[in-house]
Design a protein around this motif. Structure first.
Motif, PDB file in Angstrom:
ATOM      1  N   GLU A 275      38.928  33.627  50.025  1.00  0.00           N
ATOM      2  CA  GLU A 275      38.775  33.641  48.568  1.00  0.00           C
ATOM      3  C   GLU A 275      40.055  34.173  47.909  1.00  0.00           C
ATOM      4  N   SER A 280      42.564  33.551  40.823  1.00  0.00           N
ATOM      5  CA  SER A 280      41.532  33.106  39.885  1.00  0.00           C
ATOM      6  C   SER A 280      41.653  33.848  38.556  1.00  0.00           C
ATOM      7  N   GLU A 281      41.891  35.165  38.630  1.00  0.00           N
ATOM      8  CA  GLU A 281      42.048  35.971  37.417  1.00  0.00           C
ATOM      9  C   GLU A 281      43.307  35.575  36.658  1.00  0.00           C
ATOM     10  N   ASN A 293      38.226  28.090  32.964  1.00  0.00           N
ATOM     11  CA  ASN A 293      37.199  28.707  33.807  1.00  0.00           C
ATOM     12  C   ASN A 293      36.844  27.815  34.989  1.00  0.00           C
ATOM     13  N   ALA A 296      39.689  28.207  37.376  1.00  0.00           N
ATOM     14  CA  ALA A 296      39.635  29.539  38.009  1.00  0.00           C
ATOM     15  C   ALA A 296      38.614  29.555  39.139  1.00  0.00           C
ATOM     16  N   ARG A 297      37.456  28.922  38.905  1.00  0.00           N
ATOM     17  CA  ARG A 297      36.416  28.879  39.944  1.00  0.00           C
ATOM     18  C   ARG A 297      36.908  28.071  41.148  1.00  0.00           C
ATOM     19  N   VAL A 299      40.056  27.516  42.098  1.00  0.00           N
ATOM     20  CA  VAL A 299      41.134  28.259  42.766  1.00  0.00           C
ATOM     21  C   VAL A 299      40.568  29.391  43.622  1.00  0.00           C
ATOM     22  N   ARG A 300      39.540  30.029  43.127  1.00  0.00           N
ATOM     23  CA  ARG A 300      38.913  31.135  43.881  1.00  0.00           C
ATOM     24  C   ARG A 300      38.492  30.677  45.275  1.00  0.00           C
TER      25      ARG A 300
END
Length: 694
Positions: A275, A280-281, A293, A296-297, A299-300
């Motif tokens: 992860e 993500s941040e 968003n 970001a999800r 990429v996480r």
């Protein structure tokens, strides 16, 4: 060839720089370039596959040139590519070379670049430096044109040709090195440049091309189509690559498809990826809207999408994450193929068609496919690379293998002959006093690739364009052709003469316009990128009716120009919402665009407002103060009362509004009311602002 053999050309210290990078031997095409005389005074066209070492050949030639006392200009098609090359070339500063980059303001000479040995810039910026008479241009002894096959580009190809023609005129002894992907008519470009041609099909990592259909992959083997057993779907292809330690790059035809596929692949990819909470941040640093968003999800969990709707810093995070192996799968639109270097073990081309207005879904060009396929195989990491087109049936797979895998890329053809390019560059060569008669203009254009490819003369087109420029008062034709002061200004501002004419006429007719009228004025120009009209955009007409009395132009509902006008107005309305501090995510939803689109259009609007201000200033029009202030408001997306605050670094539109609402109007107030500011925007941010302001 061992790099030690390069010592006579790039010095012992230059060889040390290569060894530090892990380069001990040259690739075969690089060795051939040395043997053919890359360190001589000859021009070169290097047409070899992606990742075969084109850039290093140019680097070696530039280092040799600068050691001799020369000065090199390295041009690329995109700002992002300029930044990438600048970072690569900085290592040569270890041996005392000065490397610089310039991609910004089109109306400057950038005299400081005169101190640099190697200058990296876009083709457009290089042309604008010539227009603004940067003195150091005359000292350029080597021009390197990266991605030279983009002469074929309808948008930017003409600039490459004109840049070459101008530099040859300014400094006939300057060397030219053109770098290109493999193209069928590289010999034609070499003939035009009077250059030595180096072509090769060699790749550091073997490339296997094929077409997938459920359960099988078709490949060419010794000229025959063979079948190999494969998984049943795209997910199985991804899983197979990841399980073997590889990465996957997937090309989709649209942004929407790229985004949904990246999300769809999360369950597959997360099995093979750690992860990435920090990455993500970071994605959400400047924007936390719906698309951000979603990214970001992805990429996480090790996937990402990449397209022009992303913000610049988000694209960089995705690219760096992929290069470092933290992101395992990237789904992208074809724009990535012509941009930064992002190789992967397996490249999957899912979107082999694209929509074209009036034609429906058509096949992409073979050259576009080859550009995407060429990204397969990571040198030093993979034993091979594989490019696969996705099809549904065996019959379709056979058709695609014949069209694309066995197909020949299209010839590169000049696009200089279109009216807008001829108009744009004719004014510049008159303004720069490169030519001051019709015959001299025709002679100048005869040195372009367009003239090399086409036997017919441009005499009548040139004559018609000159008459237009004279009518617009940008050129005087009393005897010799001389640019007027207004014409010189338009050329220096790097705007289309038609844009200049629209601005000039507005300056003559109006001394007072509203913000919306000014925004619509810049959206009427050919230099502005316009938003598309959607079926659900009926509301645009109602809004246009509301502002009708303010606008400088409003065609009849029955006019053939009405639909075009609505596109212009929609774009202006988006900018109007932006300067009135409408939330960026609300703007994206309302206009059907992404944050990257907003910033790109804002950047263009800022440039055009700057040009308009300069022209109004020249005409002594009292609107100058308003357009100048509007330029700043567009840059930051704020109402007038926030302009002073947003000039401060680290203070964006949202932070500025919070501070102003608390009575903090400037840096002095911020210092006095520091504790209040820290509660509003955070202690670290306040520290950064005050530190930057000294």
């Amino acid at each position: 060839m061992d790099v030690e053999e390069l010592e006579p050309f790039i010095s012992k210290f230059g060889v040390d720089v290569l060894r530090k990078r892990g380069i001990n031997e040259l690739y075969p095409p690089q060795k051939e370039a040395v043997e053919k005389g890359i360190f001589s005074d000859r021009n070169f066209v290097i047409a070899i596959p992606t990742a075969s070492g084109k850039t290093l050949i140019a680097e070696l030639a530039m280092v040799h040139e600068t050691i001799k006392g020369g000065k090199c200009l390295y041009t690329v098609p995109l700002k992002a590519l300029a930044s990438e090359k600048f970072k690569e070339f900085k290592k040569w500063e270890e041996i005392g070379l000065r490397v610089a980059i310039s991609t910004g303001d089109y109306e400057s000479k950038d005299d400081w670049l005169g101190e640099a040995d190697i200058i990296v810039t876009t083709s457009e910026k290089a042309d604008s430096l010539i227009r603004n008479q940067a003195g150091w241009i005359r000292k350029i002894s080597m021009l390197v044109i990266d991605e030279a096959h983009l002469i074929d580009s309808a948008r930017r190809g003409a600039v490459i040709e004109i840049l070459v023609a101008k530099l040859r005129k300014i400094n006939p002894s300057a060397r030219i090195i053109a770098l290109s992907a493999t193209i069928p008519n590289a010999d034609e470009i070499a003939e035009w440049l009077d250059a030595e041609l180096l072509t090769s099909e060699w790749r550091p990592v073997p490339l296997y091309e094929g077409v997938f259909y459920p359960g099988k992959v078709l490949r060419i083997n010794d000229g025959r189509v063979t079948e190999i057993k494969a998984g049943k779907n795209l997910e199985s292809l991804v899983k197979e690559t990841l399980s073997d330690g590889g990465q996957v790059l997937i090309f989709e035809s649209t942004r929407r498809y790229a985004e949904s596929l990246a999300e769809k692949l999360i369950p597959v990819v997360r099995e093979y990826s750690d992860e990435n909470p920090e990455l993500s941040e970071e994605i959400l640093l400047e924007n936390d809207g719906e698309m951000s968003n979603k990214l970001a999800r992805c990429v996480r969990f090790g996937t990402a999408f990449h397209h022009a709707g992303l913000l610049g810093y988000q694209r960089e995070i995705v690219e760096e994450g992929f290069k470092k192996g933290r992101i395992k799968v990237v789904t992208a639109t074809p724009t990535l193929a012509a941009g930064v270097n992002l190789p992967a073990r397996r490249v999957i081309i899912k979107g082999i068609r694209r929509y074209e207005s009036g034609m429906g879904n058509v096949f992409i060009n073979v050259s576009e496919y080859k550009q995407m396929a060429g990204r397969a195989g990571r040198p030093g990491l993979d034993s091979h690379g594989e490019a696969l087109i996705i099809s549904k049936t065996k019959n379709e797979a056979l058709e695609l293998i014949k069209r694309f895998v066995m197909g020949e890329p299209e010839k590169v053809t000049s696009k200089l002959g279109s009216e807008n390019h001829l108009r744009f560059h004719t004014l510049s060569i008159i303004a720069e006093e490169i030519a001051n008669s019709e015959d001299e203009i025709e002679s100048f254009f005869s040195s372009t690739f367009f003239a090399h490819q086409n036997e017919f003369t441009m005499k009548w087109e040139i004559k018609r364009i000159i008459l237009q420029l004279v009518k617009w008062d940008f050129v005087n034709a009393d005897g010799s052709l001389v640019a007027t002061e207004m014409g010189k200004l338009v050329s220096r501002l790097y705007i289309d003469p038609l844009t200049g004419f629209i601005f000039k006429e507005a300056g003559k007719r109006f001394s007072e316009l509203t913000d919306m009228a000014i925004l619509h004025l810049i959206c009427r120009t050919p230099d502005m990128e316009l938003l598309y009209l959607r079926k659900s955009d009926d509301w645009i007409e109602d809004e246009a009716g509301f502002f009708k009395e303010e606008l400088t132009y409003f065609p009849s509902y029955y006019s053939s120009e009405y639909d075009w006008f609505l596109k212009e107005f929609k774009t202006a309305l988006m900018l109007y919402d932006w300067i009135n501090e409408r939330d960026e995510d609300v703007i994206c939803g309302k206009y059907g665009i992404a944050p990257g689109d907003v910033r790109r259009i804002v950047e263009t609007a800022e440039w055009l407002l700057h040009a308009l201000t300069k022209m109004l200033e020249f005409m002594e029009n009292p609107m100058t103060a308003r357009t100048s202030k509007l330029e700043e408001r567009v840059k930051h997306g704020v109402k007038e009362d926030l302009v002073e605050l947003v000039r401060l670094k680290w203070v964006g539109r949202k932070r500025a509004r919070k501070l102003l609402n608390a009575g903090i109007k400037n840096i002095e107030d911020l210092h006095e009311k520091r504790s209040i500011a820290e509660k509003l925007i955070g202690r670290r941010i306040v520290e950064k602002i005050l530190e930057e302001a000294g």
